[in-house]
Scaffold this motif. Sequence first.
Motif, PDB file in Angstrom:
ATOM      1  N   THR A 280       0.834  -1.206   0.000  1.00 49.35           N
ATOM      2  CA  THR A 280       0.000   0.000   0.000  1.00 49.35           C
ATOM      3  C   THR A 280       0.869   1.255   0.000  1.00 49.35           C
ATOM      4  O   THR A 280       0.530   2.255  -0.638  1.00 49.35           O
ATOM      5  CB  THR A 280      -0.958  -0.029   1.212  1.00 49.35           C
ATOM      6  OG1 THR A 280      -1.809  -1.174   1.070  1.00 49.35           O
ATOM      7  CG2 THR A 280      -1.809   1.216   1.302  1.00 49.35           C
TER       8      THR A 280
ATOM      9  N   GLU B 197      -9.699  -2.072   0.464  1.00 55.08           N
ATOM     10  CA  GLU B 197      -9.522  -2.370   1.889  1.00 55.08           C
ATOM     11  C   GLU B 197      -9.551  -1.127   2.758  1.00 55.08           C
ATOM     12  O   GLU B 197      -9.213  -1.197   3.936  1.00 55.08           O
ATOM     13  CB  GLU B 197      -8.202  -3.126   2.076  1.00 55.08           C
ATOM     14  CG  GLU B 197      -8.089  -4.295   1.110  1.00 55.08           C
ATOM     15  CD  GLU B 197      -7.007  -5.277   1.510  1.00 55.08           C
ATOM     16  OE1 GLU B 197      -5.830  -4.899   1.422  1.00 55.08           O
ATOM     17  OE2 GLU B 197      -7.363  -6.384   1.911  1.00 55.08           O
TER      18      GLU B 197
ATOM     19  N   THR C  62      -7.663   1.495   2.720  1.00 50.44           N
ATOM     20  CA  THR C  62      -6.347   1.821   3.267  1.00 50.44           C
ATOM     21  C   THR C  62      -5.743   3.076   2.631  1.00 50.44           C
ATOM     22  O   THR C  62      -4.600   3.406   2.906  1.00 50.44           O
ATOM     23  CB  THR C  62      -5.365   0.639   3.132  1.00 50.44           C
ATOM     24  OG1 THR C  62      -5.393   0.155   1.799  1.00 50.44           O
ATOM     25  CG2 THR C  62      -5.718  -0.481   4.086  1.00 50.44           C
TER      26      THR C  62
ATOM     27  N   ASP D  31      -5.786  -1.815  -5.148  1.00 52.27           N
ATOM     28  CA  ASP D  31      -5.218  -2.265  -3.868  1.00 52.27           C
ATOM     29  C   ASP D  31      -6.373  -2.698  -2.960  1.00 52.27           C
ATOM     30  O   ASP D  31      -7.073  -1.875  -2.416  1.00 52.27           O
ATOM     31  CB  ASP D  31      -4.435  -1.109  -3.248  1.00 52.27           C
ATOM     32  CG  ASP D  31      -3.706  -1.501  -1.959  1.00 52.27           C
ATOM     33  OD1 ASP D  31      -3.554  -2.705  -1.693  1.00 52.27           O
ATOM     34  OD2 ASP D  31      -3.288  -0.588  -1.226  1.00 52.27           O
TER      35      ASP D  31
HETATM   36 MG    MG Z   1      -2.166  -2.834   2.048  1.00 54.29          MG
END
Ligand code: MG
Length: 321
Positions: free
Chosen positions: A122, A151, A153, A210
């Motif tokens: 990430t 996710e 993030t 991601d």
């Molecule tokens: Mg990640």
Amino acid sequence: MSSSKTIQVKEKKLEEISGIGPATAEKLKEAGYSDLMSIAIESPRNLAEICEIGESTAAKIIASAKEAVDIGGFETGDEILERRRLIGRLTTGSKALDELIGGGLETQAITEVYGEFGSGKTQLCHQAAVTATMPEDRGGLNGEIVMIDTENTFRPERIAQMSSAMGLDPVETLKKIHVARAYNSAHQMLLVEKAAELAKEKPVRLLLVDSLTAHFRAEYVGRGTLAERQQALNTHMHALLRFGDLHNAVILCTNQVAAKPDAFFGDPTRPIGGHIVGHTATYRIYLRKSKAGKRIARLVDSPSLPEAECVVTVNEDGIRD
Ligand code: MG
Ligand code: GTP
């Protein structure tokens, strides 16, 4: 570096195809036929069954989809050469990592980064989002970014921090990063289409996913779902590749690792998604944690480069040597 102008973008919506009314379009989308290509290459029988329509109607829809879709057809060698001349490279923030992958992240290609939690996947996405806004003479693509965040993030604060480290205005950088949360795999696939729409107005030169596989992994569980999952992933990967080609963009995806159930020897981890992801990604980078903020990046798969490793650092500024 030229922009994506020379590459034609032509894509009709499902509803614009003769024979597809709103109700049928809805059914098709629910069944995962999010673009015309997926219909154009389907068999009348399958389509008829899924949409609860007659086979002859299905055949007509497929024929219309074939006409409307830019199937691609044949390109002459010199045209391919011309398209490949446009290939750009995006710096990762680390010279060593750039060199490992042949000069930076390549446009018109998919780069997959995989590794365990906290390995820096990430972070690398955030870093690439920042460098992609930079001018070409600084290793950027002078572009805007689409981030498909599965996710939750994405951290604008981290972008701001990395921007300042590059001497960029944090707010200006953030304005160029278009983030969408993907709630499930079907939504994730749909967002690639949304990205294509956005790319008609903005010079999107980096598409981040991601994570590429987390939703697929969570949704398709149990025996008998593997083939379905791989098929969906395959469709998704090809939509991403197509985006990269059309917009001369870098496609950067992250992937988790799973323990091999029977791995007693060698590397106990492997990326999710098996051959589909592995074969469609042009570059695969395996990230693993090392001492004191260091990470080891290993180039696992590439068309013309040897397997090799380098060390990168993750710090406040971002990804560095
Ligand atoms: Mg990640
Ligand atoms: P998963 O998504 O959980 O699979 O992990 P990931 O590979 O995406 O990990 P991520 O990129 O989120 O890496 C997190 C790690 O990056 C942290 O554990 C830190 O080691 C490092 N990191 C993140 N931000 C900073 C920072 O501001 N300073 C420093 N020094 N390290 C940071």
